[in-house]
Design an enzyme around this catalytic site. Structure first.
Site, PDB file in Angstrom:
ATOM      1  NE  ARG A  26      -1.356   2.621   2.802  1.00 24.47           N
ATOM      2  CZ  ARG A  26      -0.923   3.791   3.256  1.00 24.47           C
ATOM      3  NH1 ARG A  26      -0.919   4.850   2.446  1.00 24.47           N
ATOM      4  NH2 ARG A  26      -0.468   3.938   4.483  1.00 24.47           N
ATOM      5  CG  ASP A  27       2.808   4.676   2.875  1.00 26.66           C
ATOM      6  OD1 ASP A  27       2.240   5.503   2.145  1.00 26.66           O
ATOM      7  OD2 ASP A  27       3.602   5.001   3.765  1.00 26.66           O
ATOM      8  CG  HIS A 217       3.190   4.811   8.937  1.00 27.38           C
ATOM      9  ND1 HIS A 217       2.802   3.784   8.129  1.00 27.38           N
ATOM     10  CD2 HIS A 217       3.613   5.802   8.113  1.00 27.38           C
ATOM     11  CE1 HIS A 217       2.984   4.120   6.851  1.00 27.38           C
ATOM     12  NE2 HIS A 217       3.471   5.350   6.823  1.00 27.38           N
ATOM     13  CG  HIS A 219       7.494   7.738   5.567  1.00 29.95           C
ATOM     14  ND1 HIS A 219       7.299   7.806   4.215  1.00 29.95           N
ATOM     15  CD2 HIS A 219       6.382   7.145   6.064  1.00 29.95           C
ATOM     16  CE1 HIS A 219       6.120   7.291   3.896  1.00 29.95           C
ATOM     17  NE2 HIS A 219       5.535   6.890   5.002  1.00 29.95           N
ATOM     18  CB  CYS A 250       8.388  11.885   0.734  1.00 29.55           C
ATOM     19  SG  CYS A 250       7.606  13.263   1.583  1.00 29.55           S
ATOM     20  CG  ASN A 259       6.557   3.264   4.215  1.00 26.47           C
ATOM     21  OD1 ASN A 259       5.752   3.649   5.037  1.00 26.47           O
ATOM     22  ND2 ASN A 259       6.301   3.249   2.915  1.00 26.47           N
TER      23      ASN A 259
END
Lengths: 311, 311
Positions: A26-27, A217, A219, A250, A259
């Site tokens: 996902r991310d 979460h 990064h 980003c 991440n």
């Protein structure tokens, strides 16, 4: 030695184990410009499971024009292996996304509430206050449908538009979110702005105000991600997000990394005696593999440096 | 929550300021295969000073066949700007290196004692015990000459050949090194094998046994470098090594990254209210510049992501 105003918040024993939520599908993918076929996304999920992942954030239910990589979310979920010991989650920003998630049979959704108005408006077209009401609405529906509702506070450690975000504000937002009974409350450092003392302070303060199960979460945009993960674990948070290979990026810093990488986080935790249930070698191979699919060298370092000690 | 056997470091307030020793000209360049002209090395030193560096590990006095990049150590030291507020150090492995350092007028040397026999034999052709005697000999001569003698314990957190290195062994080595009165005792994670709990434990135990002023040297080979730097600062260590751009590498993992980057460490510390005296923007520019000279993208992330908050 004089003292800075901030204290290093490093406390009690680390947890004996932590749960790493694999957010690469996902991310990770969402922020990659190379569009992948559905089958590759499904293979990424299968490989993550083979490496031991048991919670996977698999897709976003957002408008395909805004996030083209997630346009095939339904197809990915239809093809992802269903296993009793693996739970999937889909990210949603609004009621429409929630309905799509339900349609795929997902039993967990992750609802984003953005801590600053400007990021919230740009990301999902609503103010923070409106986002909070959306969360409450979705939480109510999720509870009725027997679906786990996770709430994520985005830009909880800093905003690319508004700059520093006050802890007071995030704590109050967390308190209000917690009233709707989240399965978990996640604090997201969306742009890699946070530092370890801030992580410890925020976790401590939110814990005083809510009984919510916390998740973090991070990064690694500015190389603080693993220090922040350590600080979170040291503050007792036992669920952390990571993406295999450290894929992702980003959108506000085109050349920045994404991440924290699952394999590097596993290495860090294992070295401290904290179990993750993941297989480092399998993760590293998967990190390298997805990098090849994306046509880039992934930011994860374990695949390049090799494990320590050598296997 | 069950408890792992390792404890997270419990700590006091962070120091209000730390000193970052710029090791890019020495450890950074030494591990880069692109040979640079002397003038570029001197410019790197000048740029580091312009960014606020006041302690610089400028050169190694080692055999040019083993480390070709350092063959012009005398020429670099002859051209480097001499200022009352800037101190230079040269790394030495033996008496010959020490004599060369003295010949350049250096007033500080960094003497390496390797924690494991196999790495010590391969790196400098002596056992750990012989290395310790070399240190004692050089320390005596340095004291007589009015030169600061720093001792660095290499592979203090793990060895590429022998694997894990026991804390007991490193603590005992530190105790013996401290008897010869080092200006500073540095713990080096030469191959990026350490984790934060180990850093905190080792620092705590060495402090119990010696009164030596401690310094830490971390590599980010496996993405643990900044978490380790945080743990060291949280344990009260106020001198940390870093290289601008994060240049350097690891001769035992050809594709691995090098030292923690000065600009990223500055960002981490500044975010926690810890002053370094360095200028982030100037550091980032220098990181990008030295990357161009070396023909590579440097591992430092601040130059790519930009500062937070934006200036």
């Amino acid at each position: 030695m004089n003292c800075a105003q901030k204290e290093a918040i490093v406390t009690a024993p680390l947890p004996s184990s932590i749960e790493i939520v694999e957010v690469g599908p996902r991310d990770g993918l969402q922020n990659e410009s190379t569009l992948l076929p559905t089958a590759t996304k499904v293979e990424l999920i299968e490989r993550a499971i083979a490496a031991g992942a048991r919670r996977i954030e698999a897709v976003s239910f957002v408008h395909p024009r805004l996030v083209p990589q997630m346009a095939d979310a339904e197809a990915v979920m239809a093809a992802a292996p269903r296993r009793d010991d693996v739970s999937y989650s889909g990210l949603v920003l609004n009621r429409r996304g929630f309905d799509r998630a339900l349609g795929t049979g997902l039993t967990e959704v992750n609802v984003v509430v953005v801590a600053t108005d400007e990021f919230s408006e740009r990301n999902q077209g609503v103010t923070t206050e409106e986002g909070l009401r959306t969360w409450e609405d979705i939480a109510t529906r999720a509870h009725a449908a027997g679906v786990r509702a996770v709430a994520t506070i985005a830009v909880a450690f800093g905003c690319p538009f508004e700059g520093p975000v006050s802890s007071d504000h995030v704590v109050e937002l967390a308190r209000r979110i917690a009233e709707a009974g989240p399965f978990e409350l996640a604090l997201a450092d969306t742009i890699g702005a946070g530092v370890p003392t801030q992580v410890g302070e925020l976790i401590g303060r939110i814990r005083e105000k809510t009984g919510a199960r916390l998740r973090c979460h991070f990064h690694n945009t500015r190389n603080t991600g693993y220090a922040n993960a350590f600080a979170a674990a040291a503050a007792g948070v036992s669920t952390l997000d990571a993406s295999v290979g450290g894929i992702g990026g980003c959108p506000f810093a085109p050349d920045a990394t994404g991440n924290i990488a699952t394999e590097d986080l596993e290495h860090l935790m294992a070295g401290m005696g904290v179990r993750t249930g993941l297989d480092l070698e399998e993760l590293s191979r998967t990190g390298t593999w997805i990098g090849e699919r994306l046509g880039k060298e992934v930011p994860a370092l374990l695949g390049r440096a090799g494990p320590f000690p050598r296997q």
